[in-house]
Scaffold this active site. Structure first.
Site, PDB file in Angstrom:
ATOM      1  N   CYS A   2     -28.659   4.704 -27.643  1.00 49.75           N
ATOM      2  CA  CYS A   2     -27.988   5.999 -27.528  1.00 49.75           C
ATOM      3  C   CYS A   2     -27.276   6.316 -28.836  1.00 49.75           C
ATOM      4  O   CYS A   2     -27.012   5.431 -29.651  1.00 49.75           O
ATOM      5  CB  CYS A   2     -26.951   5.991 -26.401  1.00 49.75           C
ATOM      6  SG  CYS A   2     -27.599   5.512 -24.792  1.00 49.75           S
ATOM      7  N   ASN A  79     -24.966   1.668 -24.657  1.00 48.48           N
ATOM      8  CA  ASN A  79     -25.463   0.323 -24.421  1.00 48.48           C
ATOM      9  C   ASN A  79     -24.981  -0.652 -25.497  1.00 48.48           C
ATOM     10  O   ASN A  79     -25.024  -0.349 -26.694  1.00 48.48           O
ATOM     11  CB  ASN A  79     -26.990   0.345 -24.372  1.00 48.48           C
ATOM     12  CG  ASN A  79     -27.563  -0.813 -23.596  1.00 48.48           C
ATOM     13  OD1 ASN A  79     -26.904  -1.383 -22.727  1.00 48.48           O
ATOM     14  ND2 ASN A  79     -28.799  -1.180 -23.899  1.00 48.48           N
TER      15      ASN A  79
END
Length: 324
Positions: A2, A79
């Protein structure tokens, strides 16, 4: 995988790319002020700030990927596998499960300054949502119109960094990203200059050569550098349309095209969705991998004194505007 950014240009904008190989049926969810927020180790909040963001709803509980509250404070979880460590319950701490972290902060804090006080007491505990839904290894970006923080819960405790770059991606830890960007200080948005040797006559033969060496791969370290370069060189008018358009262009610069990243399991990482939140006005913009038309949801147009979540399923089918 991300990328999250904060863009300040008149109004303040916060958002992210969510890069995954699958979807969790996420949707845009508004939590009104009187919707009870329950926590595993803390008392329920019966009155709090209203929030809007992307979440997967499980048993009527919004599990936020990112969100912003009505006061202009935003937060995103990205993450962080192999580095994120959640701890045992500790006395004299606010023991918060990671899936509760975003509503805990956004429900009570109006600014990064207020969030710092809560972070000084917090202990992110190893309590999964359910037996079938284990904890995701995450680190977080918390931002408002003035400041930004990065929060990482690791084996040696909670790390809190002042974020002056305006970007967060994934592994390695944020301390590495801060150091690594020094390797790219020679890059420029201007025409290339000959610093190779005074003995040689070297001239640029095309625009953009000042940024030769800017990473273009999809690793988190490279996406951090590229997003930082695009963000901190971005220029747009101080209008809503210009800022939102520019914000999505920055995220597009580090987005994943299906087929460009294949996981060890043989799946394709894609940018499942991109979002932009106007923190000054509480407006949520998003587009998905399948539908690149921007959809707009304004928190101010809803009844924020309600007690039930307001949910907007994502529009995945490509939308076209026909001219004839």
């Amino acid at each position: 995988m991300c990328t999250s950014i904060i863009y300040r240009n008149g109004d303040c904008y916060f958002g992210r790319n969510l890069d995954l190989e699958y979807s969790y049926n996420e949707e845009v969810v508004i939590i009104p002020r009187k919707m009870p927020l329950s926590f595993r180790m803390k008392e329920t909040l019966h009155h709090h700030y209203a929030c809007i963001g992307m979440a997967t709803v499980v048993n009527d509980v919004p599990l936020y990927y990112e969100a912003a509250n009505e006061k202009g404070l935003a937060m995103a979880g990205l993450n962080f596998p192999g580095n994120a460590v959640y701890h045992e319950v500790a006395e004299e701490s606010d023991n918060i499960a990671p899936f509760e972290f975003i509503p805990w902060i956004l429900g009570q804090c109006a600014s990064v300054q207020e969030a710092r006080k809560y972070l000084s007491k917090i202990n992110l505990v190893n309590i999964p949502f359910s037996e079938n839904l284990p904890l995701a290894p995450l680190h977080w970006m918390i931002s408002d119109e003035h400041d930004s923080l990065i929060v990482e819960s690791m084996e040696d405790g909670l790390h809190i960094y002042e974020d002056k770059i305006g970007v967060l991606t994934n592994n390695p830890p944020y301390e590495y990203h801060q150091w690594n960007i020094n390797n790219y200080q020679h890059l420029s948005s201007k025409n290339a200059q000959n610093v190779f040797s005074e003995k040689l006559v070297l001239q640029p033969y095309a625009q953009g050569m000042g940024a030769i060496g800017l990473p273009g791969d999809f690793s988190s370290a490279s996406r951090f550098v590229k997003a930082a370069f695009l963000l901190n060189n971005a220029v747009s008018e101080k209008s809503e349309n210009a800022n939102v358009s520019q914000f999505f262009h920055i995220l597009d610069g580090v987005a994943m095209v299906k087929g460009s990243v294949i996981t060890p399991q043989g799946h394709h990482d894609i940018t499942v969705y991109s979002c932009c939140i106007n923190l000054s006005k509480g407006i949520y913009y998003y587009k998905t991998y399948e539908n690149n038309q921007i959809t707009v949801i304004s928190m101010s147009k809803e009844d924020l004194e309600g007690s039930s979540a307001i949910r907007y399923p994502l529009i995945h089918d490509q939308q076209f505007r026909y001219m004839q």
